[in-house]
Design a protein around this motif. Structure first.
Motif, PDB file in Angstrom:
ATOM      1  N   ALA A 123       0.831  -1.202   0.000  1.00  0.00           N
ATOM      2  CA  ALA A 123       0.000   0.000   0.000  1.00  0.00           C
ATOM      3  C   ALA A 123       0.867   1.253   0.000  1.00  0.00           C
ATOM      4  N   GLU A 124       0.310   2.336  -0.505  1.00  0.00           N
ATOM      5  CA  GLU A 124       1.020   3.609  -0.465  1.00  0.00           C
ATOM      6  C   GLU A 124       1.243   4.027   0.984  1.00  0.00           C
ATOM      7  N   ILE A 125       2.313   4.762   1.202  1.00  0.00           N
ATOM      8  CA  ILE A 125       2.604   5.281   2.535  1.00  0.00           C
ATOM      9  C   ILE A 125       1.817   6.574   2.727  1.00  0.00           C
ATOM     10  N   THR A 126       0.985   6.622   3.754  1.00  0.00           N
ATOM     11  CA  THR A 126       0.225   7.832   4.064  1.00  0.00           C
ATOM     12  C   THR A 126       0.979   8.612   5.124  1.00  0.00           C
ATOM     13  N   ALA A 127       1.467   9.797   4.745  1.00  0.00           N
ATOM     14  CA  ALA A 127       2.310  10.584   5.649  1.00  0.00           C
ATOM     15  C   ALA A 127       1.546  11.684   6.365  1.00  0.00           C
ATOM     16  N   GLY A 128       0.238  11.796   6.126  1.00  0.00           N
ATOM     17  CA  GLY A 128      -0.540  12.857   6.755  1.00  0.00           C
ATOM     18  C   GLY A 128      -0.502  14.140   5.947  1.00  0.00           C
ATOM     19  N   ARG A 129      -1.383  15.070   6.299  1.00  0.00           N
ATOM     20  CA  ARG A 129      -1.474  16.372   5.625  1.00  0.00           C
ATOM     21  C   ARG A 129      -1.703  16.218   4.127  1.00  0.00           C
ATOM     22  N   GLY A 130      -2.402  15.149   3.755  1.00  0.00           N
ATOM     23  CA  GLY A 130      -2.725  14.943   2.350  1.00  0.00           C
ATOM     24  C   GLY A 130      -1.580  14.421   1.511  1.00  0.00           C
ATOM     25  N   ILE A 131      -0.536  13.886   2.139  1.00  0.00           N
ATOM     26  CA  ILE A 131       0.644  13.404   1.410  1.00  0.00           C
ATOM     27  C   ILE A 131       0.601  11.881   1.303  1.00  0.00           C
ATOM     28  N   ARG A 132       0.784  11.378   0.079  1.00  0.00           N
ATOM     29  CA  ARG A 132       0.861   9.941  -0.179  1.00  0.00           C
ATOM     30  C   ARG A 132       2.161   9.641  -0.919  1.00  0.00           C
ATOM     31  N   LEU A 133       2.785   8.525  -0.563  1.00  0.00           N
ATOM     32  CA  LEU A 133       4.061   8.144  -1.169  1.00  0.00           C
ATOM     33  C   LEU A 133       3.941   6.757  -1.786  1.00  0.00           C
ATOM     34  N   ARG A 134       4.290   6.662  -3.053  1.00  0.00           N
ATOM     35  CA  ARG A 134       4.314   5.381  -3.762  1.00  0.00           C
ATOM     36  C   ARG A 134       5.771   5.101  -4.134  1.00  0.00           C
ATOM     37  N   TYR A 135       6.248   3.887  -3.910  1.00  0.00           N
ATOM     38  CA  TYR A 135       7.675   3.633  -4.101  1.00  0.00           C
ATOM     39  C   TYR A 135       7.939   2.261  -4.715  1.00  0.00           C
ATOM     40  N   VAL A 136       9.137   2.128  -5.274  1.00  0.00           N
ATOM     41  CA  VAL A 136       9.659   0.835  -5.715  1.00  0.00           C
ATOM     42  C   VAL A 136      11.148   0.796  -5.384  1.00  0.00           C
ATOM     43  N   VAL A 137      11.648  -0.409  -5.145  1.00  0.00           N
ATOM     44  CA  VAL A 137      13.075  -0.625  -4.903  1.00  0.00           C
ATOM     45  C   VAL A 137      13.546  -1.666  -5.904  1.00  0.00           C
ATOM     46  N   ASP A 138      14.586  -1.354  -6.656  1.00  0.00           N
ATOM     47  CA  ASP A 138      15.100  -2.353  -7.595  1.00  0.00           C
ATOM     48  C   ASP A 138      16.607  -2.517  -7.448  1.00  0.00           C
ATOM     49  N   ARG A 139      17.011  -3.781  -7.423  1.00  0.00           N
ATOM     50  CA  ARG A 139      18.431  -4.120  -7.371  1.00  0.00           C
ATOM     51  C   ARG A 139      19.010  -3.948  -8.765  1.00  0.00           C
ATOM     52  N   GLN A 140      20.197  -3.369  -8.836  1.00  0.00           N
ATOM     53  CA  GLN A 140      20.802  -3.081 -10.136  1.00  0.00           C
ATOM     54  C   GLN A 140      21.548  -4.300 -10.679  1.00  0.00           C
ATOM     55  N   CYS A 141      20.768  -5.361 -10.870  1.00  0.00           N
ATOM     56  CA  CYS A 141      21.279  -6.597 -11.467  1.00  0.00           C
ATOM     57  C   CYS A 141      20.398  -6.951 -12.662  1.00  0.00           C
ATOM     58  N   SER A 142      20.967  -7.615 -13.625  1.00  0.00           N
ATOM     59  CA  SER A 142      20.225  -7.923 -14.843  1.00  0.00           C
ATOM     60  C   SER A 142      19.250  -9.078 -14.663  1.00  0.00           C
ATOM     61  N   GLU A 143      19.382  -9.840 -13.561  1.00  0.00           N
ATOM     62  CA  GLU A 143      18.490 -10.970 -13.329  1.00  0.00           C
ATOM     63  C   GLU A 143      18.454 -11.300 -11.844  1.00  0.00           C
ATOM     64  N   PRO A 144      17.437 -12.043 -11.394  1.00  0.00           N
ATOM     65  CA  PRO A 144      17.371 -12.446  -9.989  1.00  0.00           C
ATOM     66  C   PRO A 144      18.466 -13.453  -9.662  1.00  0.00           C
ATOM     67  N   GLY A 145      18.629 -13.713  -8.365  1.00  0.00           N
ATOM     68  CA  GLY A 145      19.610 -14.696  -7.936  1.00  0.00           C
ATOM     69  C   GLY A 145      20.577 -14.121  -6.923  1.00  0.00           C
ATOM     70  N   ASP A 146      21.412 -14.981  -6.388  1.00  0.00           N
ATOM     71  CA  ASP A 146      22.421 -14.585  -5.411  1.00  0.00           C
ATOM     72  C   ASP A 146      23.443 -13.677  -6.086  1.00  0.00           C
ATOM     73  N   ASP A 147      23.619 -12.464  -5.552  1.00  0.00           N
ATOM     74  CA  ASP A 147      24.510 -11.516  -6.229  1.00  0.00           C
ATOM     75  C   ASP A 147      25.968 -11.953  -6.185  1.00  0.00           C
ATOM     76  N   SER A 148      26.334 -12.787  -5.198  1.00  0.00           N
ATOM     77  CA  SER A 148      27.714 -13.271  -5.170  1.00  0.00           C
ATOM     78  C   SER A 148      27.967 -14.243  -6.314  1.00  0.00           C
TER      79      SER A 148
END
Length: 224
Positions: A123-148
């Motif tokens: 869900a979006e983060i509701t910060a109050g005072r009419g503020i909503r935050l939508r976010y994504v986090v992405d790892r800078q790798c070309s594919e999933p898997g163990d980064d090591s």
């Protein structure tokens, strides 16, 4: 010689017209002044809203980063190797526009328009005072898997320890460096600087009066 005198009625008519013209000019000036004042107030208000959005986004980043700390839901290399819809986390780099904003963040459903896959369901983060935050986090790798295992060929790395954020000038591919990936082949060699996989947090902030801003930070993570 007969002298002609101006008709008093005509004089009064000229004075009346002149007075009306002056009043019209003053009215136009007053309207322009009021509009200028209103514009200044709106501009100042929007700047205040944007400043508030920036502050709330910074607080949200701290909360998101806590998930990557030891004991968090993304606190281990194994957990970070797979995408997590419930945390809007992608184990692979997301397609972005020329400004670097992930395309999925530009949609209302966090759907990647290139693949058609949903990136997150949190869900979006509701910060109050009419503020909503939508976010994504992405790892800078070309594919999933163990980064090591993926190594420098498929992940973007940063040297020199954990950075809370940074610009693209601080990123580097390991094949362009003499260092080795943390946890990868050759890790622990004398003189080798530790390297960490780069993660990107992108936030779309909504505020009052239709105010909308984007915020983004990158950081290097983690030892385990």
């Amino acid at each position: 010689m007969t002298m002609k005198h101006a008709n008093p009625r005509n004089q009064r008519g000229v004075v009346l017209i002149t007075t009306l013209l002056i009043l019209v000019v003053m009215l136009i000036g007053a309207v322009a002044l009021v509009r200028s004042f209103d514009t200044s107030m709106v501009t100042a208000g929007n700047l205040s809203f944007k400043r508030d959005l920036a502050q709330q986004s910074e607080l949200a980043v701290e909360n998101i980063l806590s998930e990557f700390r030891t004991g968090g839901p993304l606190g281990t290399r194994t957990l970070r190797g797979a995408s997590d819809l419930t945390r809007n986390y992608s184990a692979r780099v997301l397609a972005a526009n020329p400004q670097g904003i992930p395309l999925a963040l530009l949609t209302d459903t966090l759907t990647d328009p290139q693949t058609g896959s949903v990136i997150g369901t949190a869900a979006e983060i509701t910060a109050g005072r009419g503020i909503r935050l939508r976010y994504v986090v992405d790892r800078q790798c070309s594919e999933p898997g163990d980064d090591s295992t993926l190594g420098a060929e498929r992940c973007t790395l940063v040297e020199g320890g954990r950075l809370p954020g940074g610009s693209s000038s601080q990123w580097q591919r390991a094949e362009q460096s003499s260092g080795v990936a943390a946890g990868g082949a050759g890790a622990g060699l004398s003189g080798a600087a530790p390297q960490y996989v780069v993660y990107r947090i992108s936030i779309r902030a909504f505020g009052p009066r239709g105010t909308e801003s984007f915020y983004q930070t990158t950081y290097g993570c983690c030892d385990d």
